[in-house]
Design a protein around this motif. Structure first.
Motif, short mmCIF file in Angstrom:
data_model
loop_
_atom_site.label_atom_id
_atom_site.label_comp_id
_atom_site.label_asym_id
_atom_site.label_seq_id
_atom_site.Cartn_x
_atom_site.Cartn_y
_atom_site.Cartn_z
N ILE A 152 0.83 -1.21 0.00
CA ILE A 152 0.00 0.00 0.00
C ILE A 152 0.86 1.26 0.00
O ILE A 152 1.77 1.40 0.83
N GLY A 153 0.53 2.18 -0.94
CA GLY A 153 1.16 3.50 -0.88
C GLY A 153 1.89 3.88 -2.14
O GLY A 153 1.44 3.62 -3.26
N ASP A 154 3.06 4.49 -1.95
CA ASP A 154 3.83 5.10 -3.03
C ASP A 154 4.68 4.05 -3.74
O ASP A 154 5.90 3.97 -3.57
N VAL A 155 4.05 3.25 -4.58
CA VAL A 155 4.76 2.21 -5.33
C VAL A 155 5.59 2.84 -6.45
O VAL A 155 6.67 2.34 -6.79
N LEU A 156 5.13 3.94 -7.01
CA LEU A 156 5.79 4.58 -8.15
C LEU A 156 7.25 4.89 -7.86
O LEU A 156 8.12 4.67 -8.69
N HIS A 157 7.54 5.41 -6.68
CA HIS A 157 8.90 5.85 -6.36
C HIS A 157 9.66 4.86 -5.48
O HIS A 157 10.77 5.16 -5.05
N LEU A 199 0.37 7.52 -7.80
CA LEU A 199 1.53 6.90 -7.16
C LEU A 199 1.70 5.43 -7.54
O LEU A 199 2.44 4.70 -6.89
N LEU A 200 1.02 5.00 -8.62
CA LEU A 200 1.21 3.65 -9.12
C LEU A 200 1.79 3.72 -10.53
O LEU A 200 1.31 4.49 -11.37
N PRO A 201 2.83 2.95 -10.83
CA PRO A 201 3.43 3.00 -12.17
C PRO A 201 2.52 2.40 -13.22
O PRO A 201 1.73 1.49 -12.93
#
Length: 319
Positions: A175-180, A207-209
């Motif tokens: 859960i959360g900021d997967v993008l970075h 925040l998801l790639p």
């Protein structure tokens, strides 16, 4: 094609990423870590496995937890540890990364533990060592850019295995900021390799790639729906230092929608464990009542991290 992290005998040569690392190698690392957890309970917390070896911690990014646990792990294995102060080193004066590595090799380095803001820096070092005939020197990636954080992924897998035993019946929510998050990439690679049947990625669209569902995960933009029935809840830190532009509302608004509270956690299974790679942003990603609650295994993660890093170092050194 041979995995560049493995030598010609199929043994671990470097640890650069968990992506593509065979399941049996991951399991072997976890198995090797198990006896090292007992070392912390001894009166003398030392083993002679790396006596006479020189390990250089090259941290080009700030870190407390990761650098400290690597240092403790190396010292418990009786290695000589050198922490390079990058802010005052020659790299701050314009020396290239590989020139720095060459100079440290001349000081009889046996292993480099590398954290760098640039994705691929540890891989570059490993390739340089091979090209210059210094295959006896090993590289461990301690986090590079958005790319990978393999020892964090491994200690997370060790933690899950400790509490849940079998990966093949679990529902795991990230859960959360997967993008970075380099941690999330390593977690996803390991969980997939270990056969987790239900992997859920939960977070705001910003925040998801793109294309993350191709990794076999189910995507949820509703936290409550994604948490329902989960066995393992893995929270991620907001990587504000890697964000460009306004991807989020205020931290308070983020917490209201995406923060883990006791009310939201109640939707997961009653024996679900809560994990976080740290450092915690209380009141942003996770409520203090949950972080300090009975289901949180955040501090055991740190403890297991020392054992996992001891295992990786000893395996690389051929012990």
């Amino acid at each position: 094609m041979r995995n560049p992290q493995l030598n010609k005998h199929g043994e671990l040569q470097h640890l650069l990423t968990l992506d593509g690392l065979p399941r049996e190698v991951i399991v072997s690392i976890l198995d090797h870590a198990a006896p090292f957890t007992e070392v912390a309970e001894r009166e003398v917390k030392k083993l002679p496995l790396l006596r006479g070896k020189s390990i250089f911690n090259l941290f080009f990014e700030n870190s407390t937890r990761t650098r400290t646990t690597f240092e403790i792990a190396a010292k418990r294995l009786s290695a000589d540890v050198v922490n390079l102060n990058v802010s005052t080193s020659s790299t701050a004066k314009g020396e290239s990364l590989l020139d720095t590595v060459d100079n440290l090799c001349a000081m009889q380095a046996d292993m480099f533990v590398v954290r760098h803001a640039a994705s691929g820096a540890p891989v570059l070092i490993a390739q340089h060592l091979q090209a210059t005939g210094r295959d006896h020197i090993h590289v461990i990636n301690a986090g590079d850019g958005r790319h990978a954080h393999p020892t964090q992924g491994l200690l997370d897998m060790y933690t899950i295995r400790h509490y849940k035993r079998d990966f093949t019946h679990l529902t795991v929510a990230i859960i959360g900021d997967v993008l970075h998050s380099r941690v999330a990439r390593s977690q996803i690679a390991a969980l997939t390799a270990l056969g987790v049947p239900e992997l859920r990625i939960i977070g705001p669209r910003t925040l998801l790639p793109d294309g993350i569902e191709k990794l076999g995960a189910r995507i949820f933009h509703d936290m409550r729906e994604g948490l329902r029935g989960a066995d393992v809840v893995m929270m991620l830190r907001l990587q504000n230092e890697r964000m460009s532009g306004a991807l989020l509302p205020t931290p308070q608004e983020y917490f209201k929608v995406w923060g883990l509270t006791a009310e939201k956690l109640a939707l997961a299974k009653p024996d679900a464990i809560v994990m976080h790679p740290g450092p915690l942003n209380r009141g942003v990603e996770i409520d203090s009542a949950v972080a300090d609650g009975a289901q949180a295994v955040i501090l055991p993660q740190v403890t297991f991290g020392i054992a996992v890093r001891m295992a990786v170092m000893s395996m690389l050194a051929g012990q």
